[in-house]
Design an enzyme around this catalytic site. Structure first.
Site, PDB file in Angstrom:
ATOM      1  N   ARG A   1       0.774  -1.359  -0.040  1.00  0.00           N
ATOM      2  CA  ARG A   1      -0.249  -0.013   0.273  1.00  0.00           C
ATOM      3  C   ARG A   1       0.926   0.628  -0.143  1.00  0.00           C
ATOM      4  O   ARG A   1       1.677   1.484   0.885  1.00  0.00           O
ATOM      5  CB  ARG A   1      -0.890  -0.236   1.386  1.00  0.00           C
ATOM      6  CG  ARG A   1      -1.928   0.968   1.358  1.00  0.00           C
ATOM      7  CD  ARG A   1      -2.595   1.374   2.672  1.00  0.00           C
ATOM      8  NE  ARG A   1      -1.900   1.515   3.569  1.00  0.00           N
ATOM      9  CZ  ARG A   1      -1.623   1.096   4.729  1.00  0.00           C
ATOM     10  NH1 ARG A   1      -2.065   1.125   5.601  1.00  0.00           N
ATOM     11  NH2 ARG A   1      -1.120   2.561   5.271  1.00  0.00           N
TER      12      ARG A   1
ATOM     13  N   HIS B   1      -3.410   4.390   4.652  1.00  0.00           N
ATOM     14  CA  HIS B   1      -5.054   3.583   4.783  1.00  0.00           C
ATOM     15  C   HIS B   1      -6.652   4.010   4.052  1.00  0.00           C
ATOM     16  O   HIS B   1      -7.262   3.487   3.265  1.00  0.00           O
ATOM     17  CB  HIS B   1      -5.422   2.715   6.463  1.00  0.00           C
ATOM     18  CG  HIS B   1      -6.546   2.257   6.584  1.00  0.00           C
ATOM     19  ND1 HIS B   1      -7.349   1.024   5.615  1.00  0.00           N
ATOM     20  CD2 HIS B   1      -8.077   2.769   6.919  1.00  0.00           C
ATOM     21  CE1 HIS B   1      -8.100   0.858   6.100  1.00  0.00           C
ATOM     22  NE2 HIS B   1      -8.219   1.511   7.081  1.00  0.00           N
TER      23      HIS B   1
ATOM     24  N   TYR C   1       3.590   5.699  10.955  1.00  0.00           N
ATOM     25  CA  TYR C   1       4.636   4.056  10.722  1.00  0.00           C
ATOM     26  C   TYR C   1       5.156   3.889   9.895  1.00  0.00           C
ATOM     27  O   TYR C   1       5.518   2.095  10.745  1.00  0.00           O
ATOM     28  CB  TYR C   1       2.640   3.548  11.354  1.00  0.00           C
ATOM     29  CG  TYR C   1       2.078   3.178  10.757  1.00  0.00           C
ATOM     30  CD1 TYR C   1       2.091   2.212   9.653  1.00  0.00           C
ATOM     31  CD2 TYR C   1       1.228   4.470  10.741  1.00  0.00           C
ATOM     32  CE1 TYR C   1       0.893   2.616   8.510  1.00  0.00           C
ATOM     33  CE2 TYR C   1       0.094   4.914  10.048  1.00  0.00           C
ATOM     34  CZ  TYR C   1      -0.211   3.636   9.466  1.00  0.00           C
ATOM     35  OH  TYR C   1      -1.278   3.434   8.170  1.00  0.00           O
TER      36      TYR C   1
END
Lengths: 348, 326
Positions: free
Chosen positions: A248, A252, A261
């Protein structure tokens, strides 16, 4: 389990490998990949401008989604989506503005068109998988030649429904293809925290479900695996689990902040493996495409998305009356009364 | 008319619907050769084959989840969950998925799945087998919650469930499976949802009940009659949809009401019935509406279940208290 690869990161065919898509089909795939990328960019900006709700981008996973769906016949086969598979839905007959309308908050404008063999997006992750198995099993019971392709992620595969669905699909030999897009992340939880198994594909044999592990950023590897799985399903061989190893590249969704993160080094490594330049490079090596031709595709896509965004801007909130519709096949008297009370209140 | 037990009525209705429509199928645990743990499908696999009476892996979520998919494919599935308490293992497939499919898809898709599940105490079953959890499903728009009390009711309501276009949770009274016998119409018999049944006429007090509690209310009415009190017994039949007009009319006739159910008191469906009476028939009331329910404790082990379950004495006492309120 050995990972299948056909096209290297520089767009060169690996030794002895032959793509399952011809040049014309590969150009079509590229057009769809570029369109997906463009929709992602526009949707992000629309959300930031307050013209749309939450959106989950496909960016980075274009080969995984498009390579899979190109193995389907939209007139015959079904897609049971999660929510990050827009380009597959477009190929099946969903429109860009229809899909975005749902995320804008209008499910009427976002209704799946009649005859389009796609189920609505799934928010309760993995809950769609038993539906896909039941649908495939029902098609088989009725001698319908259709195959069902369903999508799940690395995170969703930790849900119980994933395991129950694979188990049942194996028992019933349901004509279903599970595409597990391992994009490395479940929001901020890395793949390493989802399972101690060496791969997600490794879970299939435990349920008697043949599994294939592929480079998910390799359009040809994904398509070859999906075509094989669809053939198996069609010929009575039952289900297949495909793990596409991808990444990805974006957030998100529009509410997420991956800078908290994501390791920059890791992301840079995956950017080098971007599936789109890989296909462009292959087509150039084949003499099938030029930079001008790519620019033409991008211009056509931009026009297409402009048209869709104009249509989306016309979509307002659904009428108040619609709040009460389609709960049941017929509205019972108690609900009619609630509707009348509330709608009268809305008029005042 | 034929005299049947509840389980015989359910079996003959399933068979009748399978003969009528070859899309009707049954899926569940042990429904095949065994005919289900209560024999609701006994003999049906031999008659219809293992593709229409399907033994499933032991996984309730995939029974309901795949029934959703089967219904989307054009089949008409009846899913058997062995005990209503085990629907908890499938709760996420029933509540946010099955019940909402039509709504989420704006009518593009319908999922007319019938889930059959027995429940209720007094049969000395192990933990989690007896729980009356119907009210967990009545706050779920999109789902029909149906509670037959007699063999004829089971036939009429199951026929409507299977032929209907909405998902139905069909809760069967376990204790009544073989205990309750009654005449069942031989021909096609469908009872519309949302119409309560006056199981017994009466003028002094109305006892509202559903499922096995209807027999309890009838026993209480017998005892009340001995004391000169005429109790009306109302079988709600379907909790969703609820017959609001029928409830109002019943209370208008007697002015006094007691609601009886097997589930624990707090947030039991009795609360909804009492609220409805308060909204619809407040000025007909001569006394506060009473509830006779199980206490707010988990369903206990069988050694003490008779203390947990509402008994005739409690219903009679509540009714007398209502009648004696002036």
């Amino acid at each position: 389990m050995k990972r299948r690869e056909i096209l290297d990161p520089h767009g060169k065919l690996l030794d002895g490998q032959c793509p399952t898509l011809d040049i014309e089909q590969t150009v079509e795939a590229l057009e769809r990949m570029l369109l997906s990328k463009h929709v992602d960019e526009r949707a992000f900006s629309l959300q930031r401008q307050g013209r749309m709700g939450t959106y989950s981008a496909v960016r980075g996973q274009e080969a995984s989604v498009i390579g899979s769906c190109l193995a389907l016949d939209p007139a015959r086969d079904w897609i049971v989506p999660q929510y990050r598979e827009l380009p597959a839905l477009l190929r099946h007959g969903v429109t860009i503005e229809g899909f975005l309308s749902y995320w804008k908050g209008n499910s009427i404008a976002g209704r799946i068109p009649e005859g389009v063999k796609v189920l609505p997006p799934q928010i309760g992750l993995a809950a769609q998988l038993p539906h896909a198995v039941g649908l495939a099993w029902g098609l088989k019971l009725q001698n319908d030649p259709g195959v069902v392709m369903t999508f799940i992620g690395d995170g969703g595969s930790s849900e119980g429904d994933f395991h129950e669905a694979l188990n049942l699909a194996g028992v019933m030999k349901a004509p279903v293809v599970f595409v597990l897009q391992n994009n490395g992340w479940a929001i901020s939880t890395p793949r390493s925290k989802q399972t101690a198994a060496e791969s997600f594909a490794a879970r299939g044999p435990g349920y008697g479900v043949p599994s294939i592990l592929v480079d998910g950023n390799d359009l040809f590897a994904v398509h070859q695996a999906a075509a094989e799985a669809v053939d198996r399903a069609q010929s009575g061989g039952g289900p297949t689990l495909i793990e596409t190893q991808t990444y990805r590249l974006g957030a998100h969704n529009t509410a997420d902040d991956p800078t908290k993160y994501v390791d920059t080094e890791e992301k840079l490594t995956w950017e080098e493996l971007d599936p789109i330049p890989r296909v462009i490079s292959y087509l150039k090596q084949q003499g099938a495409i030029t930079d001008d031709a790519v620019a033409d595709i991008e211009a056509r896509n931009r026009a297409e998305v402009d048209r869709a965004v104009e249509a989306l801007d016309e979509v307002g909130p659904p009428p108040a009356e619609s709040l009460f519709q389609h709960v049941y096949s017929q509205m019972d008297p108690r609900l009619c009364r609630q509707r009348d009370d509330i709608l009268k209140g809305a008029d005042r | 008319m034929t005299v049947m037990t509840m389980i015989e009525a359910i079996r003959s209705t399933i068979r009748q619907e399978m003969l009528r429509d070859d899309k009707v199928m049954v899926l569940g645990q042990d429904v095949g050769k065994l005919g289900g743990v209560f024999r609701a499908t006994e003999g049906l696999q031999a008659e219809f084959g293992e593709h229409r009476i399907v033994d499933m892996p032991l996984a309730e979520a995939s029974i309901v989840g795949s029934a959703i998919g089967l219904s989307l494919s054009g089949m008409n599935p009846i899913a058997e969950i062995q005990f209503l308490g085990f629907t908890q293992q499938a709760y996420h497939q029933i509540v946010p998925q099955l019940a909402r499919f039509r709504y989420r898809s704006q009518g593009r898709y319908a999922t007319p799945v019938t889930i059959r599940a027995p429940f209720g105490g007094g049969v000395r079953a192990p933990e989690l087998h007896s729980d009356a959890i119907e009210s967990q499903f009545t706050n779920v728009p999109g789902l029909r919650v149906v509670m037959p009390s007699t063999p004829a009711e089971a036939k009429g309501l199951l026929t409507t469930a299977v032929r209907g276009e909405d998902p139905v949770l069909f809760c069967e009274p376990l204790k009544g499976y073989r205990l309750v016998k009654g005449e069942v119409p031989d021909d096609d018999y469908a009872i519309p949802f949302g119409e309560l049944r006056v199981a017994r006429e009466g003028t002094d007090v109305t006892l509202f009940a559903w499922s096995a509690a209807v027999q309890l209310a009838e026993k209480a009415a017998d005892r009340l009659a001995e004391q000169g009190v005429s109790a009306q017994v109302v079988d709600l039949r379907t909790l969703v949809p609820l017959d609001v007009d029928g409830i109002r009319d019943a209370v208008a006739g007697t002015g006094r009401a007691v609601v009886v159910h097997e589930a624990p008191l707090t947030s039991g469906f009795g609360a909804e019935v009492v609220s409805t009476i308060q909204e619809e028939a407040f000025f007909s009331l001569e006394a506060p509406v009473a509830r006779v329910a199980a206490p707010d404790v988990p369903y206990p082990n069988i050694g003490i279940e008779e203390t947990f379950l509402p008994q005739v004495d409690r219903v009679v006492a509540a009714a007398l208290k209502a009648v004696n309120t002036r």
